[in-house]
Design an enzyme around this catalytic site. Structure first.
Site, mmCIF file in Angstrom:
data_model
loop_
_atom_site.group_PDB
_atom_site.id
_atom_site.type_symbol
_atom_site.label_atom_id
_atom_site.label_comp_id
_atom_site.label_asym_id
_atom_site.label_seq_id
_atom_site.Cartn_x
_atom_site.Cartn_y
_atom_site.Cartn_z
ATOM 1 N N HIS A 191 0.960 -1.120 -0.143
ATOM 2 C CA HIS A 191 0.077 0.107 -0.065
ATOM 3 C C HIS A 191 0.925 1.194 -0.032
ATOM 4 C CE1 HIS A 191 0.922 0.266 4.414
ATOM 5 N NE2 HIS A 191 0.816 -1.051 4.357
ATOM 6 N N LYS B 54 -7.018 7.317 -1.462
ATOM 7 C CA LYS B 54 -6.338 7.291 -0.198
ATOM 8 C C LYS B 54 -5.626 6.116 -0.302
ATOM 9 C CE LYS B 54 -6.344 8.849 4.440
ATOM 10 N NZ LYS B 54 -5.897 10.201 4.487
ATOM 11 N N ASP C 266 6.721 -3.205 11.141
ATOM 12 C CA ASP C 266 5.564 -2.990 10.447
ATOM 13 C C ASP C 266 4.536 -4.285 10.528
ATOM 14 O OD1 ASP C 266 6.829 -4.548 8.740
ATOM 15 O OD2 ASP C 266 6.777 -3.144 6.910
ATOM 16 N N GLY D 17 2.613 -5.372 13.654
ATOM 17 C CA GLY D 17 1.780 -4.695 12.844
ATOM 18 C C GLY D 17 0.473 -5.070 12.252
ATOM 19 N N ALA E 95 0.483 16.539 8.009
ATOM 20 C CA ALA E 95 0.572 17.801 7.440
ATOM 21 C C ALA E 95 1.437 18.836 8.403
ATOM 22 C CB ALA E 95 -1.007 18.439 7.547
ATOM 23 N N ASN F 61 -3.112 22.948 13.989
ATOM 24 C CA ASN F 61 -2.802 22.320 12.725
ATOM 25 C C ASN F 61 -3.312 20.892 12.613
ATOM 26 O OD1 ASN F 61 -1.327 21.911 10.431
ATOM 27 N ND2 ASN F 61 0.484 21.158 11.473
#
Length: 547
Positions: free
Chosen positions: A11, A36, A147, A178, A394, A503
């Site tokens: 992914h 996404k 992971d 993960g 972000a 934010n």
């Protein structure tokens, strides 16, 4: 030499370019395709490549496919154990074997013979150890990758010495921390391989009352590895359907799994420290995006410094693969310069987009002060500046900004984004003021990968960014690295006395972060955002939609 890195097999498909000793560009396919995570992590999607991201990386450097010396594909099908009767996994392996041909079709002119396979966890390790500020000669570090899975393992522990990786331990599948966390994510009604951060957020609302039971089935083995035995999650809490209403039982399960994950990671890093004696630890793999666990590793672990690859998930293996091969060819790249490695646009290009869209706009002489005034007036600002971020956070390039002093802004922003109300929003703070407001956690912390306690007296002043457990996942901003955002923060403090703004990512639920001007205008037009700061231009909702 020029090295193109490709992640595609599971992914978050992505591409990255390392050329002449520098990291030039890196981007995720989702930012171009608007899907996404780029694709779902299914065997049937293993053939899909980050075609648009790779083509953009080449354009950014002014290169054609035939100019690339080596392509790093971050998965080695030769390492996959073949099963006698075959299964669906064989299809994934076949796609990987044929990846050079697929790539030469996607990028006409690329020589398929230039494609080299880099083991998945080696690529993860390189994305941390070779991208960190410690990657210069003589600054060695330990590295831990954790992971869901790679070819045949789910974890790698090792160290870098003068740029060379020494692998000390791996954990063979099916044991995987993960995948265990993904199972819980799905059990709690969220999308696996996507919404694991929601489980981390939910954990703060519960008690880890199942910890003792989980210790019996999730445990380390004393040799750098671990075991994850089959777990009956329904015995702890009833499975939730998508969008189901969660209860204290679900929060307690999330808290218990989160706590056990942290304990196991602590045991793994202690073993790694004993074997290496290093002072520094670099982390990668999807589990390294768990900022609560990262903070505990820094607080209670034996390493003096911990650095986490900002694109720690699979997208980061595109960069890691390129860095690994650059090192192997004797052309090591400089450390990662930051996360602003994606698309950017000139002021003229942004202005042309606004003109074509016939959107009224202004160009303030002091953009930072103008935006600070809007925030001080409790308006939500969509912030689109510079090159987009590489990775899931972000970080002041594609953000939604708001006033942190009003508790209602947490609900307000979650409504804007269309997401669950238990989800926290994060503070952006001037680096010089961070230690005054936030404790327990590293400063500077520019990538939102650790949590910090909010100091007494400040929680009541910035309630919108304080999570239910009294913590905040902060991003520190320095004038040297981001002078425009530092200007916004300074001007906002002058007006409000708060050197902090909210934010969160500039997107709505289920959609990738905004990446280009069209995305920004569509998001602004479809969600109740008050102001759009698109480069040097300001667009105000009241002016756009005036009757």
């Amino acid at each position: 030499m020029r090295f193109l890195g490709i992640n595609a097999i599971f992914h978050d498909p992505a591409a990255a370019l390392v050329a002449d000793g520098k990291i030039v560009a890196a981007a995720e396919e989702e930012r171009f395709s608007r899907r996404k995570h780029g694709k779902r992590p299914l065997v049937f999607s293993a053939w899909e490549l980050p075609e648009q991201a790779a083509a953009w990386c080449l354009r950014e450097a002014g290169l054609a496919p035939e100019d690339i010396d080596v392509v790093a594909y971050s998965y080695d099908p030769a390492l996959v154990a073949q099963k006698p009767d075959g299964d669906w996994e064989d299809l994934r392996t076949k796609y990987a074997v044929r990846a050079p041909a697929f790539l030469s079709t996607a990028l006409p002119g690329l020589d398929p013979g230039q494609v080299a396979y880099v083991p998945h966890h080696v690529a993860h390790a390189a994305s941390a150890g070779l991208a960190s500020q410690w990657s210069t000669p003589g600054r060695d570090c330990a590295v831990l990758v954790c992971d869901g899975r790679g070819e045949n393992v789910s974890h790698l522990a090792g160290r870098y010495r003068d740029g060379e990786l020494e692998t000390l331990a791996t954990q063979e599948l099916p044991h995987s921390l993960g995948l265990m966390y993904e199972d819980v994510t799905e059990h709690l009604g969220f999308l696996r391989s996507s919404d694991e951060y929601k489980v981390m957020a939910m954990a703060s609302y519960g008690r880890p009352r199942h910890l003792e039971s989980l210790r019996e089935v999730i445990y380390t083995t004393g040799d750098g590895g671990f075991r994850v035995e089959p777990v009956d999650w329904g015995g702890y809490a009833k499975a939730l359907p998508k969008g189901g209403v969660w209860t204290s039982d679900h929060a307690d399960l999330a808290a218990s799994v989160q706590a056990r994950l942290e304990e196991v990671l602590l045991e793994l890093v202690r073993w790694l420290h004993e074997r290496t004696g290093e002072r520094r630890l670099a982390l990668a793999g999807g589990v390294a995006l768990n900022c609560v666990a990262n903070t505990r590793l820094l607080d209670e672990g034996p390493f003096d410094e911990v650095w986490v690859q900002p694109a720690a998930g699979d997208s980061g293996t595109a960069l890691g693969g390129a860095l690994h091969l650059a090192q192997a060819y004797g052309e090591p790249a400089a450390p990662m310069p930051g996360v602003a490695l994606g698309r950017g646009f000139t002021d003229e290009e942004l202005g042309a987009w606004l003109d074509v869209a016939r959107v009224p706009h202004t160009r303030p002489a002091d953009l930072g002060a103008a935006v600070a005034a809007e925030l001080a007036a409790d308006r939500i600002v969509a912030w689109f500046q510079g090159r987009s971020e590489y990775g899931p956070r972000a970080l002041g390039h594609r953000s939604l900004l708001a006033h942190p002093g009003h508790a209602r802004n947490t609900e307000r922003l979650n409504d804007v984004k269309g997401r669950e109300q238990f989800r926290p929003i994060a503070p952006m703070v001037l680096e010089s003021r961070a230690a005054e407001i936030f404790g327990r956690g590293p400063v500077p912390s520019p990538y939102m990968l650790f949590v910090h306690d909010v100091r007494p007296g400040w929680a009541a002043r910035i309630p919108a960014v304080v999570h239910v457990d009294g913590t905040a996942r902060i991003q520190t901003v320095s004038p040297a690295a981001d002078p425009l955002m530092a200007r916004v923060l300074s001007e906002f403090e002058a007006r409000t006395g708060l050197p902090v703004v909210v934010n969160t990512s500039l997107n709505t639920a289920g959609r990738p972060m905004v990446d280009d001007p069209r995305d920004a205008l569509e998001c602004f037009g479809s969600s109740p955002v008050d102001v759009l700061a698109l480069g040097p231009y300001l667009v105000r909702r009241g002016e756009v939609f005036a009757s």
